[in-house]
Design a protein around this motif. Structure first.
Motif, PDB file in Angstrom:
ATOM      1  N   THR A 160       0.856  -1.184   0.000  1.00  0.00           N
ATOM      2  CA  THR A 160       0.000   0.000   0.000  1.00  0.00           C
ATOM      3  C   THR A 160       0.890   1.231   0.000  1.00  0.00           C
ATOM      4  N   PHE A 161       0.398   2.311  -0.555  1.00  0.00           N
ATOM      5  CA  PHE A 161       1.173   3.546  -0.648  1.00  0.00           C
ATOM      6  C   PHE A 161       0.411   4.648   0.083  1.00  0.00           C
ATOM      7  N   ILE A 162       0.912   5.005   1.259  1.00  0.00           N
ATOM      8  CA  ILE A 162       0.308   6.038   2.092  1.00  0.00           C
ATOM      9  C   ILE A 162       1.260   7.230   2.095  1.00  0.00           C
ATOM     10  N   VAL A 163       0.773   8.370   1.653  1.00  0.00           N
ATOM     11  CA  VAL A 163       1.638   9.531   1.452  1.00  0.00           C
ATOM     12  C   VAL A 163       2.423   9.909   2.714  1.00  0.00           C
ATOM     13  N   PRO A 164       1.800  10.038   3.890  1.00  0.00           N
ATOM     14  CA  PRO A 164       2.599  10.379   5.079  1.00  0.00           C
ATOM     15  C   PRO A 164       3.699   9.370   5.379  1.00  0.00           C
ATOM     16  N   ALA A 165       3.369   8.072   5.182  1.00  0.00           N
ATOM     17  CA  ALA A 165       4.376   7.043   5.430  1.00  0.00           C
ATOM     18  C   ALA A 165       5.517   7.129   4.423  1.00  0.00           C
TER      19      ALA A 165
END
Length: 238
Positions: A37-42
């Motif tokens: 998954t691609f989470i911007v903050p992470a």
């Protein structure tokens, strides 16, 4: 290390339970933490962490180049960073950690004076074998802490000495270089001497500011850019 481990066994400091419990053969599971998954903050946080890793890689690459008397130039550093990046991509795809160069390698190279690329390649192959044969990795991890501590004293002390040798190449009679070194070291020691100094700052800034290596590298880079790569008057050059 072998002699130290034997002595540690006699003193009751050896714990081999990890070896007994380890699997003989295994394989990496890319889905160990679920689907990608691609989470911007992470992603932003990992970019900051990778920036810290890049600073360390630059320092280690320059130190190795100084020891082997070749490769301590910008093109080599760029290739080293690209290799770290490519390895990190592969590592992440296999559900592992980011890849970064280690200062221990600099100390080991300086102590043993073994400069052969074939030895480095063989070491990499052995690391791959350890990844697929956990029982061997557990055996290495079972080396008692005091033994590793004694070895680390020599290796990390050597890393510091190599760093001083690299630093000696700079002209410290130039006040700009002296100020760069002074501020870089002083600000880089804050996370070590006062770990809570940056606690009031936003959490996204902490991964960089809490790393003495990152702070030192970034400050040195910024001041070097300011003092040596911006227009200035000749009468301010000293």
């Amino acid at each position: 290390m072998t002699a130290g481990t034997v002595i540690a066994v006699q003193l009751g400091l050896f714990d081999g339970t990890g070896v007994a419990d380890a699997h003989v053969v295994t394989a990496p599971d890319p889905t160990a933490f679920g689907a990608p998954t691609f989470i911007v903050p992470a992603v932003a946080a990992m970019l900051v962490v990778q920036l810290v890793n890049m600073v360390e890689s630059v320092g280690d690459t320059l130190a190795v180049g100084q020891i082997v008397e070749r490769g301590d130039d910008a093109p080599t550093v760029v290739r080293a960073l690209r290799a770290d990046g490519a390895a990190t991509v592969v590592s992440g795809a296999l559900a592992s950690f980011p890849i970064v160069t280690f200062g221990q390698s600099v100390g080991l190279l300086s102590v043993t004076r073994v400069r052969s690329r074939h030895v480095v390649a063989l070491s990499g192959a052995l690391m791959v074998v350890l990844a697929f044969v956990p029982v061997l990795g557990a055996a290495v991890a079972a080396v008692p802490g005091p033994v590793l501590g004694g070895v680390s004293l020599v290796m990390f002390g050597t890393v510091g000495a190599v760093g001083l040798r690299v630093l000696a190449r700079a002209d410290l009679t130039d006040s700009r270089n002296l100020l760069t070194v002074t501020l870089a070291f002083a600000l880089g020691m804050i996370p070590v001497g006062a770990p809570d100094f940056y606690a009031p700052l936003p959490s996204y800034a902490r991964p960089v500011l809490d790393s003495g290596i990152a702070v030192t590298g970034i400050v040195a880079f910024a001041l070097n850019l300011l003092f040596h790569h911006t227009p200035r008057r000749k009468d301010l050059s000293r």
